[in-house]
Design a protein around this motif. Structure first.
Motif, mmCIF file in Angstrom:
data_model
loop_
_atom_site.group_PDB
_atom_site.id
_atom_site.type_symbol
_atom_site.label_atom_id
_atom_site.label_comp_id
_atom_site.label_asym_id
_atom_site.label_seq_id
_atom_site.Cartn_x
_atom_site.Cartn_y
_atom_site.Cartn_z
ATOM 1 N N THR A 277 -6.486 9.608 6.723
ATOM 2 C CA THR A 277 -5.474 8.510 6.537
ATOM 3 C C THR A 277 -6.056 7.388 7.351
ATOM 4 O O THR A 277 -5.849 7.251 8.560
ATOM 5 N N PRO A 278 -6.955 6.320 6.721
ATOM 6 C CA PRO A 278 -7.498 5.166 7.319
ATOM 7 C C PRO A 278 -6.442 4.420 8.203
ATOM 8 O O PRO A 278 -6.996 3.770 9.145
ATOM 9 N N SER A 279 -5.282 4.142 7.569
ATOM 10 C CA SER A 279 -4.199 3.338 8.139
ATOM 11 C C SER A 279 -3.846 3.908 9.772
ATOM 12 O O SER A 279 -3.542 3.008 10.520
ATOM 13 N N ILE A 314 -7.013 -3.039 0.485
ATOM 14 C CA ILE A 314 -5.745 -3.093 1.049
ATOM 15 C C ILE A 314 -5.716 -1.706 1.737
ATOM 16 O O ILE A 314 -5.942 -0.661 1.222
ATOM 17 N N ASN A 315 -5.115 -1.736 2.939
ATOM 18 C CA ASN A 315 -4.976 -0.621 3.897
ATOM 19 C C ASN A 315 -3.501 -0.171 4.254
ATOM 20 O O ASN A 315 -3.384 -0.063 5.404
ATOM 21 N N SER A 316 -2.655 -0.543 3.606
ATOM 22 C CA SER A 316 -1.308 -0.360 3.836
ATOM 23 C C SER A 316 -0.657 0.314 2.329
ATOM 24 O O SER A 316 -1.142 0.170 1.416
ATOM 25 N N ASP A 317 0.479 0.802 2.598
ATOM 26 C CA ASP A 317 1.280 1.595 1.641
ATOM 27 C C ASP A 317 2.598 0.674 1.245
ATOM 28 O O ASP A 317 3.464 0.503 2.404
ATOM 29 N N PRO A 318 2.733 0.211 -0.108
ATOM 30 C CA PRO A 318 4.012 -0.467 -0.283
ATOM 31 C C PRO A 318 5.122 0.523 -0.446
ATOM 32 O O PRO A 318 5.117 1.616 -0.584
ATOM 33 N N ILE A 332 1.600 -6.583 4.082
ATOM 34 C CA ILE A 332 0.398 -6.249 3.433
ATOM 35 C C ILE A 332 -0.695 -6.137 4.588
ATOM 36 O O ILE A 332 -0.707 -7.340 5.171
ATOM 37 N N VAL A 333 -1.337 -4.913 4.707
ATOM 38 C CA VAL A 333 -2.423 -5.156 5.684
ATOM 39 C C VAL A 333 -3.969 -5.032 5.038
ATOM 40 O O VAL A 333 -3.881 -4.044 4.222
ATOM 41 N N ALA A 334 -4.691 -6.031 4.865
ATOM 42 C CA ALA A 334 -5.740 -6.144 4.201
ATOM 43 C C ALA A 334 -6.971 -6.268 5.055
ATOM 44 O O ALA A 334 -6.951 -6.744 6.270
ATOM 45 N N ARG A 335 -8.137 -5.713 4.891
ATOM 46 C CA ARG A 335 -9.583 -5.897 5.374
ATOM 47 C C ARG A 335 -10.555 -6.547 4.450
ATOM 48 O O ARG A 335 -10.657 -6.241 3.352
#
Length: 358
Positions: A277-279, A314-318, A332-335
């Motif tokens: 789980t990268p997040s 995107i590194n987050s779950d909606p 939204i968590v983006a890298r």
């Protein structure tokens, strides 16, 4: 985030929070004839003999309801998208699949037909779900062919089915449900085109991450009766479409024990025993002894900075559930390899808006 383990001797299902590294509760279950499926906010415990399902809420692990399965089929396997709100896919030993809504266990449909398929003298091998619940795989084995199939959610919300020949004994979806890591290679779900072939002579086991374009690979050399993996066994972390590993560590530095069953089945054990789980920056490993969960912390931002590659993901779950009259929010968590990300809203329902930082 959560891992559920059936404890037959205690007639319970233990539920662990991998982010916090602790057990958070126990669900009751019989000693035998138990199936488990989990969504983002609940665990569903099936009693196949009684044809009953009990829903347990997360993270408080409290019983919400117990219902009988519809129809007369006897479930052999069950699965759901771990980041979804449903549905549940339940399959019987003949390979007939049923998609059940999580609120009332009603059977949804594939197009204009019920979600069932029969293939005569074939047997069910395995079922898998994409984390978002948008794609399911039902893997079958027959005498002369492998009549496996995919169930894919359409924009209308209904699922369509398509036969496939590439699944073999194993299929694991990436976080977007756009790729499937199968026994013989990596394929696109849409069109079923091969992206990468897998050499069957190399004992490597690949599990996509639960968020983002990443996957973990366990290259195994488990010999004899030793309780530890051999020195040359290793874990690696890759970004999709990149040949060079972001991170490599000897397996013995992460866990004790073995991940591969004695029968050598490449699909039965390993894929269920590795969770990345990268997040949360977590690689969790559950060896065959089922007595300890090993959690290894990974600094993903540091690895990406050292890799010197271009990326945007995107590194987050909606949140997949919205309720009428209530505000829906999704940070939204983006890298990005540039260090910054620009957001824009191209389409959406009336009243929707997107902030400059997501």
């Amino acid at each position: 985030r959560y891992l559920a383990l059936h404890l037959p001797s205690r007639q319970r299902v233990a539920i662990a929070d991998l982010r916090d590294g602790k057990m958070i509760g126990y669900a009751t279950a019989s000693a035998e004839n138990v199936l488990i499926a989990g969504t983002r906010d609940a665990v569903y415990v099936f009693d196949t003999r009684q044809r009953a399902v009990k829903k347990w809420s997360l993270p408080d692990v409290q019983p919400e309801w117990e219902k009988q399965l519809p129809g007369s089929f006897v479930p052999a396997m069950a699965v759901s998208g771990c980041r979804s709100a449903g549905p549940l896919l339940v399959a019987d030993q003949d390979g007939s699949a049923y998609l059940l809504e999580t609120d009332d266990l009603s059977v949804s449909r594939i197009g204009s037909e019920p979600t069932t398929r029969r293939f005569g003298q074939s047997r069910l091998v395995r079922v898998e779900a994409a984390p978002g619940g948008n794609v399911f795989a039902v893997m079958m084995m027959g005498i002369n062919r492998t009549p496996s199939y995919l169930l894919t959610r359409q924009p209308t919300g209904r699922y369509t089915s398509a036969s496939t020949k590439f699944l073999g004994h194993r299929a694991v979806f990436n976080s977007a449900g756009s790729r499937v890591y199968a026994q013989r290679g990596v394929y696109t779900v849409d069109g079923q085109q091969e992206i990468e072939s897998i050499d069957p002579t190399i004992p490597a086991y690949t599990v996509p991450a639960l968020q983002g374009p990443f996957y973990a690979r366990y290259t195994a050399r488990e010999y004899g009766t030793s309780s530890r993996p051999a020195a040359e066994s290793r874990f690696q972390l890759f970004m999709e479409d990149q040949e060079r590993a972001l991170w490599t560590l000897p397996a013995a530095s992460i866990f004790d024990g073995k991940l591969i069953g004695r029968d050598g089945d490449r699909g039965t054990d390993v894929g269920d025993r590795m969770i990345f789980t990268p997040s949360e920056g977590i690689l969790a490993v559950l060896p065959l002894k089922n007595d300890v969960i090993y959690i290894h912390r990974i600094e993903l931002d540091t690895l990406l900075a050292d890799a010197a590659i271009d990326y945007l993901f995107i590194n987050s779950d909606p949140q997949t559930v919205a309720r009428a009259g209530e505000l829906y929010e999704y940070p939204i968590v983006a890298r990005s390899s540039t260090g910054s990300v620009d957001f824009s809203l191209e389409t959406g329902p009336e009243g929707a808006n997107l902030s400059a930082d997501g």
